[in-house]
Design a protein around this motif. Structure first.
Motif, short mmCIF file in Angstrom:
data_model
loop_
_atom_site.label_atom_id
_atom_site.label_comp_id
_atom_site.label_asym_id
_atom_site.label_seq_id
_atom_site.Cartn_x
_atom_site.Cartn_y
_atom_site.Cartn_z
N GLY A 240 8.07 -22.51 -2.94
CA GLY A 240 8.25 -23.89 -3.36
C GLY A 240 7.05 -24.43 -4.12
N HIS A 241 5.93 -23.74 -4.08
CA HIS A 241 4.74 -24.15 -4.81
C HIS A 241 4.59 -23.26 -6.03
CE1 HIS A 241 3.41 -26.67 -1.55
NE2 HIS A 241 3.58 -25.67 -0.71
N TYR A 242 4.00 -23.83 -7.08
CA TYR A 242 3.75 -23.02 -8.27
C TYR A 242 2.42 -22.32 -8.08
CZ TYR A 242 2.79 -21.55 -12.98
OH TYR A 242 2.50 -20.79 -14.07
N ARG A 243 2.50 -21.07 -7.74
CA ARG A 243 1.28 -20.27 -7.58
C ARG A 243 1.52 -18.93 -8.23
NH1 ARG A 243 -0.52 -21.31 -1.41
NH2 ARG A 243 -1.57 -23.26 -1.79
N LEU A 244 0.46 -18.41 -8.79
CA LEU A 244 0.57 -17.07 -9.34
C LEU A 244 0.28 -16.08 -8.22
CD1 LEU A 244 -1.22 -17.48 -12.77
CD2 LEU A 244 1.20 -17.33 -12.31
N ARG A 245 1.26 -15.27 -7.96
CA ARG A 245 1.12 -14.22 -6.96
C ARG A 245 1.22 -12.88 -7.67
NH1 ARG A 245 2.80 -15.88 -1.40
NH2 ARG A 245 3.00 -18.12 -1.50
N TYR A 246 0.52 -11.93 -7.13
CA TYR A 246 0.49 -10.60 -7.71
C TYR A 246 0.89 -9.60 -6.65
CZ TYR A 246 -2.26 -13.21 -11.07
OH TYR A 246 -2.68 -14.15 -11.97
N ARG A 247 1.63 -8.57 -7.08
CA ARG A 247 2.06 -7.50 -6.18
C ARG A 247 1.37 -6.22 -6.62
NH1 ARG A 247 5.87 -6.88 -2.56
NH2 ARG A 247 6.86 -8.85 -3.11
N LYS A 248 0.74 -5.56 -5.65
CA LYS A 248 0.08 -4.29 -5.95
C LYS A 248 1.15 -3.21 -6.13
CE LYS A 248 -3.26 -3.28 -3.04
NZ LYS A 248 -4.19 -3.24 -1.89
N LEU A 249 1.05 -2.45 -7.21
CA LEU A 249 2.01 -1.38 -7.47
C LEU A 249 1.47 -0.03 -7.01
CD1 LEU A 249 3.34 -2.41 -10.99
CD2 LEU A 249 4.36 -2.84 -8.74
N CYS A 250 0.18 0.06 -6.75
CA CYS A 250 -0.39 1.29 -6.22
C CYS A 250 -1.40 0.90 -5.14
CB CYS A 250 -1.04 2.14 -7.31
SG CYS A 250 -2.31 1.30 -8.25
N THR A 251 -1.54 1.76 -4.14
CA THR A 251 -2.42 1.43 -3.02
C THR A 251 -3.89 1.66 -3.37
OG1 THR A 251 -2.10 3.64 -2.12
CG2 THR A 251 -0.68 1.88 -1.27
N LYS A 252 -4.16 2.59 -4.25
CA LYS A 252 -5.54 2.89 -4.66
C LYS A 252 -5.61 2.81 -6.18
CE LYS A 252 -7.47 4.59 -0.80
NZ LYS A 252 -8.39 3.75 -0.11
N LEU A 253 -6.73 2.34 -6.67
CA LEU A 253 -6.94 2.32 -8.12
C LEU A 253 -7.25 3.73 -8.60
CD1 LEU A 253 -9.11 -0.87 -8.66
CD2 LEU A 253 -6.72 -0.53 -9.24
N PRO A 254 -6.75 4.11 -9.76
CA PRO A 254 -7.10 5.43 -10.30
C PRO A 254 -8.58 5.44 -10.67
CG PRO A 254 -5.71 4.20 -11.84
CD PRO A 254 -5.84 3.39 -10.61
N GLU A 255 -9.18 6.60 -10.51
CA GLU A 255 -10.60 6.77 -10.87
C GLU A 255 -10.73 6.63 -12.39
OE1 GLU A 255 -13.18 7.14 -8.76
OE2 GLU A 255 -11.72 6.89 -7.16
N SER A 256 -11.76 5.91 -12.83
CA SER A 256 -11.97 5.76 -14.28
C SER A 256 -12.58 7.03 -14.85
CB SER A 256 -12.86 4.56 -14.58
OG SER A 256 -14.14 4.78 -14.01
#
Length: 166
Positions: free
Chosen positions: A148-164
């Motif tokens: 009901g509130h305008y908030r930007l929410r983000y969903r993680k698509l991977c549990t760990k970040l890939p190594e750069s």
């Protein structure tokens, strides 16, 4: 249709309101200058108290700072140093901050979750730009679950970040 008298009366009220507004703005400017002068005197002489007393008594402040006969020594403690203002992070620094706490973020998170985990506030605009880059890289997705509130929410698509690869 306005009569000439109504026009003149409205014009007079507009001019009067304008003069009052200018007077208020000028009073605000003078108050800011007085406050700035007080801060300047405090930083130059070490304590505000002697200067305030001198100004109230009409003693020139120069006599206080030069150690003249009007010189006063204050036993009052000086005001504590204000905490340093948070430094603005570069966009790359904000991304580093986000990547550092990525694993600890919940699956769906908001800006305040980042601030809580980092222990300091992130610039909202820089955080959004970097989170958008992570969306474009396929690491995050915008979450459309609504409370009901305008908030930007983000969903993680991977549990760990890939190594750069750098």
């Amino acid at each position: 249709m306005l009569s000439r008298e109504e026009y003149d009366e409205r014009r007079r009220r507009i001019d009067e309101q304008h003069r009052e507004t200018i007077a208020l703005v000028e009073a605000g400017r003078l108050a800011q200058i007085r406050a700035l002068d007080m801060v300047w005197m405090a930083s130059a002489a070490g304590s505000v108290l002697p200067q305030i007393e001198a100004m109230a008594l009409g003693t020139p402040v120069e006599r206080l700072t030069e150690g003249g006969e009007g010189a006063a020594v204050s036993s009052a403690p000086t005001a504590p140093e204000p905490p340093p203002a948070p430094q603005r992070r570069s966009p790359g620094g904000v991304l580093d901050d986000i990547e550092r706490v990525y694993d600890e973020l919940p699956e769906v998170f908001e800006h305040h979750d980042l601030n809580r985990l980092l222990g300091h506030p992130l610039d909202r605009g820089a955080a959004r730009r970097n989170l958008q880059l992570m969306i474009e890289d396929g690491l995050l997705a915008p979450d459309d679950s609504s409370t009901g509130h305008y908030r930007l929410r983000y969903r993680k698509l991977c549990t760990k970040l890939p190594e750069s690869d750098e």
